[in-house]
Design an enzyme around this catalytic site. Structure first.
Site, short mmCIF file in Angstrom:
data_model
loop_
_atom_site.label_atom_id
_atom_site.label_comp_id
_atom_site.label_asym_id
_atom_site.label_seq_id
_atom_site.Cartn_x
_atom_site.Cartn_y
_atom_site.Cartn_z
N HIS A 73 0.82 -1.21 0.00
CA HIS A 73 0.00 0.00 0.00
C HIS A 73 0.85 1.27 0.00
O HIS A 73 1.89 1.35 0.66
CB HIS A 73 -1.01 0.01 1.15
CG HIS A 73 -0.45 -0.02 2.54
ND1 HIS A 73 -0.26 1.14 3.26
CD2 HIS A 73 -0.07 -1.03 3.35
CE1 HIS A 73 0.20 0.82 4.46
NE2 HIS A 73 0.35 -0.49 4.54
N ASP A 190 6.15 1.87 6.47
CA ASP A 190 4.89 1.16 6.32
C ASP A 190 4.00 1.97 5.38
O ASP A 190 3.47 3.01 5.78
CB ASP A 190 4.24 1.00 7.69
CG ASP A 190 2.84 0.41 7.63
OD1 ASP A 190 2.49 -0.14 6.58
OD2 ASP A 190 2.12 0.50 8.63
N GLU A 224 -5.25 1.16 2.73
CA GLU A 224 -4.93 0.07 3.65
C GLU A 224 -5.01 0.47 5.11
O GLU A 224 -5.48 -0.28 5.94
CB GLU A 224 -3.53 -0.48 3.35
CG GLU A 224 -3.23 -1.82 4.02
CD GLU A 224 -2.70 -1.71 5.45
OE1 GLU A 224 -2.64 -2.74 6.13
OE2 GLU A 224 -2.35 -0.59 5.90
N ASP A 245 4.06 -6.38 3.35
CA ASP A 245 3.90 -5.28 4.32
C ASP A 245 4.91 -5.51 5.44
O ASP A 245 5.38 -6.63 5.66
CB ASP A 245 2.46 -5.24 4.83
CG ASP A 245 2.04 -3.83 5.27
OD1 ASP A 245 2.92 -3.03 5.62
OD2 ASP A 245 0.82 -3.56 5.26
N HIS A 325 4.54 2.45 13.03
CA HIS A 325 3.56 3.53 13.26
C HIS A 325 4.10 4.56 14.24
O HIS A 325 3.34 5.18 14.99
CB HIS A 325 2.20 2.97 13.72
CG HIS A 325 1.40 2.40 12.57
ND1 HIS A 325 0.05 2.21 12.62
CD2 HIS A 325 1.79 2.00 11.34
CE1 HIS A 325 -0.38 1.70 11.46
NE2 HIS A 325 0.67 1.56 10.68
ZN LIG Z 1 1.13 -1.40 6.31
#
Ligand SMILES: [Zn+2]
Length: 347
Positions: A73, A190, A224, A245, A325
């Site tokens: 993504h 990510d 995503e 991912d 994240h």
């Molecule tokens: Zn991801």
């Protein structure tokens, strides 16, 4: 058979450019266009967009009895303007799952409806130690106490509105990309790291004059981070989906920054055992040193397709990303291993 050689400088150059292209979920068109530009250089690929705005590339393989798909993504975490405060500062609403403290103090760009970019930063509304003392440390970081300080002379809501800023404007946090000793440190690895791995794998096959073993679809998805990226865009004839991912690193995890990981289970349950087993075999066959892991708080676009009714085998691989994240970091070794694994699968 050996796998084609990977141009690691090209991989890092593509990745750096993609990381520097803002693309919070819902506002990922520029990142999709950046990826499309790279893939358009490969004449073997036919490209089209889904109505939702994702990019699909089709490469006719040597066979077509069991077509395959891969997905990564291009959308990332971000935010949207929720309110303009009476003092002219902004309240935000999050896009995707992250904690406010991971972006506290970060530079950001607000994208107005008229196409202007306004710079600013995200701060606690009681940010100054000299004024608020212990509260700076003790305040729980929640939507209500985080605000955008714009780098503009605004003192009230009308002055902010006069900049063209309105509720609903997208906000992108600065990625702060830095490559040192083959470590790549940036927000939004990510899943831009994996988009770069797939693009690099396709380029390497092209350069070597090779084609995939099966008809192959590549979906670069754009929703995503909110859970429905790959729910659409994968043709019904596809029998297998490899989601690419990042792997989650932390206490109790086997994943690390210098390896690729096969994820066998996450919050959505186990992945397809048969396809995972084949990926393990491929890795061993091509000398790819990999980890096997389980991610406790994680969902992928593979599961998004499963939940949307996709009747395919799904597996998940990706490079280890530290502090996911958050202010993320990975290493070139993990990116190269992931790219080689993708090539092995394609062939
Ligand atoms: Zn991801």
């Amino acid at each position: 058979m050996n796998l084609p050689t990977i141009q690691s400088e090209e991989l890092l150059a593509f990745l750096t450019g993609l990381l520097n292209t803002p693309s919070p979920t819902g506002f990922a068109d520029q990142a999709i266009a950046y990826t499309e530009k790279a893939l358009a250089e490969l004449p073997e690929l036919q490209l089209h967009h889904t109505r939702k705005g994702a990019l699909v590339a089709h490469w006719r393989g040597d066979r077509s009895d069991a077509p395959r798909a891969l997905t990564a993504h291009a959308d990332t975490l971000g935010a949207m303007v929720k309110e303009i405060k009476p003092n002219g500062r902004l309240k935000l609403t999050k896009i995707g799952g992250f904690a406010w403290n991971t972006v506290e103090g970060e530079g950001l760009t607000v994208f107005t409806a008229a196409g202007e970019r306004v710079r600013g930063s995200l701060l606690l509304d009681t940010a100054s130690t000299h004024v608020y003392g212990a509260r700076v440390n003790e305040t729980k970081r929640e939507d209500d106490v985080m605000e955008v300080r714009l780098d503009e002379r605004v003192n009230d809501a009308d002055e902010t509105r006069a900049l063209g800023i309105a509720v609903g404007d997208f906000v992108a946090f600065d990625p702060r990309v830095e490559v040192t000793h083959d470590f790549v440190r940036s927000r939004h690895l990510d899943d831009k790291a994996c988009v770069a791995c797939i693009v690099t794998a396709l380029r390497a096959l092209h350069a070597a004059g090779l084609a995939p073993g099966q008809d192959t679809y590549i979906l670069i998805s754009n929703y995503e981070e909110v859970g429905h990226g790959a729910a659409a865009g994968i043709p019904p004839e596809v029998t297998e989906l490899l989601a690419v991912d990042m792997a989650a690193i932390g206490e109790g995890q086997t994943s690390d920054e210098v390896h690729a990981t096969l994820c066998v289970k996450d919050s959505g349950g186990p992945y397809h055992h048969g396809l995972s087993t084949r990926l393990r075999r491929l890795a061993s066959q091509y000398g790819i040193d990999y980890k096997v892991d389980i991610y406790p708080y994680y969902g992928s676009d593979g599961e998004a397709f499963w939940r949307a009714g996709g009747d395919v085998a799904v597996a998940l691989i990706g490079p280890g990303v530290d502090a996911s994240h958050n202010y993320e970091r990975t290493h070139l070794d993990a990116l190269i291993d992931t790219t080689r694994w993708v090539m092995a699968y394609l062939l």
